[in-house]
Motif scaffolding. Structure first.
Motif, PDB file in Angstrom:
ATOM      1  N   PRO A  61      41.431  46.418  37.490  1.00  0.00           N
ATOM      2  CA  PRO A  61      42.386  45.351  37.164  1.00  0.00           C
ATOM      3  C   PRO A  61      42.463  45.070  35.660  1.00  0.00           C
ATOM      4  CG  PRO A  61      41.030  44.734  39.039  1.00  0.00           C
ATOM      5  CD  PRO A  61      40.440  45.992  38.489  1.00  0.00           C
ATOM      6  N   ALA A  62      41.319  45.156  34.973  1.00  0.00           N
ATOM      7  CA  ALA A  62      41.286  44.913  33.525  1.00  0.00           C
ATOM      8  C   ALA A  62      39.967  45.442  32.987  1.00  0.00           C
ATOM      9  CB  ALA A  62      41.422  43.420  33.215  1.00  0.00           C
ATOM     10  N   MET A  63      39.943  45.670  31.657  1.00  0.00           N
ATOM     11  CA  MET A  63      38.688  46.049  31.005  1.00  0.00           C
ATOM     12  C   MET A  63      37.784  44.820  30.871  1.00  0.00           C
ATOM     13  SD  MET A  63      39.155  49.346  29.938  1.00  0.00           S
ATOM     14  CE  MET A  63      38.764  49.836  28.265  1.00  0.00           C
ATOM     15  N   THR A  64      38.411  43.660  30.675  1.00  0.00           N
ATOM     16  CA  THR A  64      37.675  42.401  30.581  1.00  0.00           C
ATOM     17  C   THR A  64      37.172  42.027  31.967  1.00  0.00           C
ATOM     18  OG1 THR A  64      39.151  41.720  28.792  1.00  0.00           O
ATOM     19  CG2 THR A  64      37.814  40.000  29.814  1.00  0.00           C
ATOM     20  N   LYS A  65      35.913  41.601  32.056  1.00  0.00           N
ATOM     21  CA  LYS A  65      35.321  41.320  33.359  1.00  0.00           C
ATOM     22  C   LYS A  65      35.553  39.862  33.775  1.00  0.00           C
ATOM     23  CE  LYS A  65      33.933  45.508  33.354  1.00  0.00           C
ATOM     24  NZ  LYS A  65      32.542  45.918  33.429  1.00  0.00           N
ATOM     25  N   ILE A  66      35.459  39.636  35.082  1.00  0.00           N
ATOM     26  CA  ILE A  66      35.673  38.296  35.619  1.00  0.00           C
ATOM     27  C   ILE A  66      34.445  37.873  36.423  1.00  0.00           C
ATOM     28  CG2 ILE A  66      37.067  36.853  37.151  1.00  0.00           C
ATOM     29  CD1 ILE A  66      39.462  38.605  36.425  1.00  0.00           C
ATOM     30  N   VAL A  67      33.898  36.717  36.043  1.00  0.00           N
ATOM     31  CA  VAL A  67      32.762  36.115  36.753  1.00  0.00           C
ATOM     32  C   VAL A  67      33.324  35.025  37.655  1.00  0.00           C
ATOM     33  CG1 VAL A  67      30.566  34.892  36.522  1.00  0.00           C
ATOM     34  CG2 VAL A  67      31.272  36.544  34.763  1.00  0.00           C
ATOM     35  N   GLY A  68      33.057  35.123  38.941  1.00  0.00           N
ATOM     36  CA  GLY A  68      33.539  34.106  39.880  1.00  0.00           C
ATOM     37  C   GLY A  68      32.382  33.290  40.421  1.00  0.00           C
ATOM     38  N   ASP A 104      45.800  30.988  26.503  1.00  0.00           N
ATOM     39  CA  ASP A 104      44.385  30.818  26.180  1.00  0.00           C
ATOM     40  C   ASP A 104      43.564  32.012  26.661  1.00  0.00           C
ATOM     41  OD1 ASP A 104      42.063  29.544  25.295  1.00  0.00           O
ATOM     42  OD2 ASP A 104      41.767  28.521  27.203  1.00  0.00           O
ATOM     43  N   VAL A 105      43.827  32.476  27.889  1.00  0.00           N
ATOM     44  CA  VAL A 105      43.123  33.648  28.421  1.00  0.00           C
ATOM     45  C   VAL A 105      43.380  34.857  27.526  1.00  0.00           C
ATOM     46  CG1 VAL A 105      42.958  35.272  30.344  1.00  0.00           C
ATOM     47  CG2 VAL A 105      43.194  32.825  30.811  1.00  0.00           C
ATOM     48  N   ALA A 106      44.664  35.071  27.190  1.00  0.00           N
ATOM     49  CA  ALA A 106      45.020  36.221  26.351  1.00  0.00           C
ATOM     50  C   ALA A 106      44.345  36.141  24.990  1.00  0.00           C
ATOM     51  CB  ALA A 106      46.534  36.292  26.190  1.00  0.00           C
ATOM     52  N   ASN A 107      44.312  34.959  24.413  1.00  0.00           N
ATOM     53  CA  ASN A 107      43.692  34.812  23.095  1.00  0.00           C
ATOM     54  C   ASN A 107      42.185  35.053  23.149  1.00  0.00           C
ATOM     55  OD1 ASN A 107      45.842  34.339  21.342  1.00  0.00           O
ATOM     56  ND2 ASN A 107      46.000  32.197  21.967  1.00  0.00           N
ATOM     57  N   TYR A 144      42.801  28.331  45.433  1.00  0.00           N
ATOM     58  CA  TYR A 144      43.330  29.690  45.302  1.00  0.00           C
ATOM     59  C   TYR A 144      42.358  30.614  44.549  1.00  0.00           C
ATOM     60  CZ  TYR A 144      47.469  26.850  46.239  1.00  0.00           C
ATOM     61  OH  TYR A 144      48.367  25.958  46.780  1.00  0.00           O
ATOM     62  N   PRO A 145      41.139  30.810  45.058  1.00  0.00           N
ATOM     63  CA  PRO A 145      40.164  31.627  44.319  1.00  0.00           C
ATOM     64  C   PRO A 145      40.623  33.064  44.091  1.00  0.00           C
ATOM     65  CG  PRO A 145      39.404  31.175  46.564  1.00  0.00           C
ATOM     66  CD  PRO A 145      40.589  30.304  46.324  1.00  0.00           C
ATOM     67  N   VAL A 146      41.190  33.691  45.114  1.00  0.00           N
ATOM     68  CA  VAL A 146      41.610  35.097  44.989  1.00  0.00           C
ATOM     69  C   VAL A 146      42.778  35.223  44.020  1.00  0.00           C
ATOM     70  CG1 VAL A 146      42.481  37.117  46.227  1.00  0.00           C
ATOM     71  CG2 VAL A 146      40.813  35.597  47.334  1.00  0.00           C
ATOM     72  N   GLU A 147      43.757  34.350  44.163  1.00  0.00           N
ATOM     73  CA  GLU A 147      44.927  34.386  43.282  1.00  0.00           C
ATOM     74  C   GLU A 147      44.540  34.100  41.830  1.00  0.00           C
ATOM     75  OE1 GLU A 147      46.314  33.436  47.420  1.00  0.00           O
ATOM     76  OE2 GLU A 147      44.675  32.778  46.112  1.00  0.00           O
ATOM     77  N   THR A 148      43.548  33.223  41.643  1.00  0.00           N
ATOM     78  CA  THR A 148      43.091  32.919  40.278  1.00  0.00           C
ATOM     79  C   THR A 148      42.486  34.152  39.629  1.00  0.00           C
ATOM     80  OG1 THR A 148      42.640  30.625  40.888  1.00  0.00           O
ATOM     81  CG2 THR A 148      41.598  31.448  38.886  1.00  0.00           C
ATOM     82  N   ILE A 149      41.618  34.849  40.358  1.00  0.00           N
ATOM     83  CA  ILE A 149      40.999  36.067  39.819  1.00  0.00           C
ATOM     84  C   ILE A 149      42.068  37.103  39.499  1.00  0.00           C
ATOM     85  CG2 ILE A 149      39.504  38.029  40.401  1.00  0.00           C
ATOM     86  CD1 ILE A 149      37.843  35.988  42.075  1.00  0.00           C
ATOM     87  N   SER A 150      43.009  37.286  40.414  1.00  0.00           N
ATOM     88  CA  SER A 150      44.074  38.267  40.216  1.00  0.00           C
ATOM     89  C   SER A 150      44.937  37.927  39.006  1.00  0.00           C
ATOM     90  CB  SER A 150      44.949  38.333  41.474  1.00  0.00           C
ATOM     91  OG  SER A 150      46.029  39.209  41.294  1.00  0.00           O
ATOM     92  N   THR A 151      45.302  36.650  38.876  1.00  0.00           N
ATOM     93  CA  THR A 151      46.158  36.217  37.763  1.00  0.00           C
ATOM     94  C   THR A 151      45.453  36.390  36.429  1.00  0.00           C
ATOM     95  OG1 THR A 151      47.325  34.617  39.167  1.00  0.00           O
ATOM     96  CG2 THR A 151      47.408  34.247  36.782  1.00  0.00           C
ATOM     97  N   VAL A 152      44.193  35.968  36.358  1.00  0.00           N
ATOM     98  CA  VAL A 152      43.429  36.107  35.115  1.00  0.00           C
ATOM     99  C   VAL A 152      43.291  37.583  34.750  1.00  0.00           C
ATOM    100  CG1 VAL A 152      41.152  35.801  34.061  1.00  0.00           C
ATOM    101  CG2 VAL A 152      42.210  33.917  35.312  1.00  0.00           C
ATOM    102  N   GLY A 153      43.040  38.434  35.750  1.00  0.00           N
ATOM    103  CA  GLY A 153      42.919  39.865  35.500  1.00  0.00           C
ATOM    104  C   GLY A 153      44.187  40.456  34.926  1.00  0.00           C
ATOM    105  N   LYS A 154      45.337  40.038  35.443  1.00  0.00           N
ATOM    106  CA  LYS A 154      46.621  40.547  34.945  1.00  0.00           C
ATOM    107  C   LYS A 154      46.869  40.109  33.499  1.00  0.00           C
ATOM    108  CE  LYS A 154      48.880  40.698  39.487  1.00  0.00           C
ATOM    109  NZ  LYS A 154      49.865  40.051  40.369  1.00  0.00           N
ATOM    110  N   ILE A 155      46.525  38.870  33.185  1.00  0.00           N
ATOM    111  CA  ILE A 155      46.702  38.387  31.811  1.00  0.00           C
ATOM    112  C   ILE A 155      45.790  39.169  30.862  1.00  0.00           C
ATOM    113  CG2 ILE A 155      46.499  36.393  30.270  1.00  0.00           C
ATOM    114  CD1 ILE A 155      46.975  34.608  32.768  1.00  0.00           C
ATOM    115  N   CYS A 156      44.534  39.378  31.293  1.00  0.00           N
ATOM    116  CA  CYS A 156      43.588  40.148  30.468  1.00  0.00           C
ATOM    117  C   CYS A 156      44.130  41.555  30.203  1.00  0.00           C
ATOM    118  CB  CYS A 156      42.231  40.241  31.158  1.00  0.00           C
ATOM    119  SG  CYS A 156      41.305  38.695  31.226  1.00  0.00           S
TER     120      CYS A 156
END
Length: 526
Positions: free
Chosen positions: A27-34, A331-334, A354-366
């Protein structure tokens, strides 16, 4: 995952902004901690979180008991088995956190311009005029005019879920405050934060130590998160966890959330394995206009040191909404453009709708931000910072990244046993994924033989651009050229199966053969 050559410094075609993003395996090179909790602890939800891009699961012990978190962790393991996706375990202990105790669990409504008493007597019932706290020394730490903030899961920024208090009188052990805004506090525990005042509590409380020696040891945690004010805090914590065989490889992440930690940042960075920029509390201790400066300075220092850095509190409104605000998306992009390794989601996945949608959205922005990340400028800046003469391993890592960018390689494959070589590659922020092939080492403590490698593989899941795979333990870490070729074939097949390597792609390989470190470029055939 090959990045576009487009940079923010170059003119951007407006039409390109409207082009749909291309799906990729990562999804992205940047990692996501949930953070896992009430809204994200079922096997089904965790499975979807892993598929959406979560690579580290955080267990926050400021609420819930060990049995509750153990049940959640077992669900995580079932989801990992089902998805065949690695996920690291992060234990976040309470530390010197002040809490308001509401044993009735009923919502507490607070009215602006009325008085509220904070008392250390936890036998008293929480009301709109009195709140019990878990710290007997509060009256000695504050004075008239000081600012106190109280909120659940500090602080969403919503004026109705957190309250701002001003100390008006100290009477014995009790502290009387003027309420500055209307608010409703819900739940059994709220965090209390006194702005720019040192609270004399140990970094690891007895309760924290009990959690670590039981839950932490039992589950061989990958990361321990520590509320850190001084480098000594990290040293003490490392000394404590080193007593346990199953935690000797655990990485300590220093959570910086007040001015005291900011002042000692450089020493803390030298001692810690990584940094968490905890913007919720920092936004209270610092004037709002100063928070971004600390974020940029802290990320830069971590990048240059080659240590992972994590940013928190990015899409608070997604706790209750399906989409972030425009400011949050920016903010995420910056944060990605600043160089963060990972984004940590707290309330958004813990109690959010919306935990799943949040992870997905943040990943797309990253992923979008990564496309315009100026790797060339960053690379030159890092090389200049490291200076000359470079260490042998640093020279190999920077050369491998430069070669991969120049030949437009689809991936870098790195053989490592400790994980250090892979992290150094990530330090130079290649535009393509790094498949970190962790080659296990056979070790003994004279009682039993064990293979290392699982820790190192999972711990790379918080580093930007690193995607681990565990090699067959029958291959020794110091291998012959023929053995390395065998592992390389497995790694290439793995990359092809993931869809990140295809025919005629170029791949850069970084490996050690005997006493020599080798960087080679291979071009795949049909």
């Amino acid at each position: 995952m090959q990045s576009s050559p487009l940079l923010l410094e170059e003119p951007i075609r407006m039409s390109s902004i409207l082009e749909p993003s291309k799906p990729t395996f990562f999804p992205a090179m940047t990692k996501i901690v949930g953070t896992l909790g009430p809204k994200s602890r079922s096997v089904d939800t965790i499975t979807r979180c892993l598929d959406a891009g979560m690579s580290v699961a955080r267990f926050d012990f400021s609420w819930g008991d060990p049995d509750y978190h153990q049940e959640t962790l077992e669900n995580l393991r079932a989801a990992i088995k089902g998805t065949k996706k690695l996920c690291a375990i992060m234990l976040d202990v309470v530390g010197p956190e002040l809490q308001v105790v509401n044993k009735t669990d009923r919502p507490i409504t607070l009215e602006a311009d009325t008085l509220l008493v904070l008392t250390p007597d936890q036998n008293k019932e929480a009301t709109s005029n009195l709140l019990p706290v878990n710290f007997s020394g509060l009256s000695k730490a504050v004075k008239k005019g000081d600012t106190i903030f109280i909120g659940k899961y500090l602080f969403t920024g919503s004026e109705t879920t957190s309250v701002w208090l001003e100390v008006s009188k100290v009477d014995g052990d009790d502290v009387t405050c003027v309420i500055k805004n209307d608010a409703t506090l819900s739940g059994s525990l709220y965090t209390l934060h006194v702005s720019q005042i040192r609270i004399d509590l140990p970094t690891l409380t007895d309760k924290d130590k009990q959690v670590i020696r039981t839950w932490g040891v039992q589950n061989k945690i990958d990361f321990l998160v520590l509320y850190t004010r001084h480098a000594e805090d990290v040293r003490h914590a490392r000394e404590f966890i080193s007593k346990f065989e199953d935690l000797k490889q655990t990485h300590i992440f220093a959570k910086i959330e007040n001015v005291e930690g900011l002042k000692h940042f450089d020493e803390i960075l030298r001692e810690a394995d990584g940094i968490i920029v905890s913007r919720g509390n920092l936004g209270i201790d610092l004037p709002p206009e100063k928070v971004f400066l600390f974020q940029k300075a802290a990320i830069y220092k971590c990048n240059m040191a080659g240590k992972p850095v994590v940013v928190t509190r990015v899409v608070d409104t997604m706790t209750d909404n399906l989409r972030p605000t425009r400011a949050e998306a920016t903010d995420v992009a910056n944060a990605v453009l600043d160089g963060t390794d990972a984004i940590l989601l707290g309330a958004e996945t813990l109690t959010g709708l919306y935990p799943v949608e949040t992870i997905s959205t943040v990943g797309k922005i990253c992923a979008e931000a990564e496309k315009v990340y100026n790797q060339d400028l960053y690379f030159k800046k890092t090389v200049k910072y490291v200076g000359e003469p470079m260490s042998h391993i640093e020279s190999i890592a920077s050369s491998a990244v430069r070669a991969a960018v120049k030949v437009k390689a689809s991936v870098i494959i790195c053989f490592t046993s400790s994980g250090r070589a892979a992290r150094l590659l990530a330090k130079y922020r290649p535009t393509m994924p790094v498949i970190s092939v962790v080659v296990p080492q056979l070790k003994t403590n004279q009682l039993r033989w064990t293979f290392t490698g699982a820790f190192q593989a999972r711990q790379s899941l918080i580093v930007r651009g690193l995607f681990p795979m565990l090699a067959d333990p029958r291959h020794p870490s110091e291998s012959s050229s023929a053995t390395n070729e065998s592992i390389l074939k497995v790694a290439l097949d793995h990359g092809k199966a993931l869809g990140v390597i295809k025919s005629h792609d170029r791949v850069v390989v970084c490996q050690k053969v005997g006493d020599s470190s080798v960087v080679k470029i291979i071009e795949l055939e049909d």
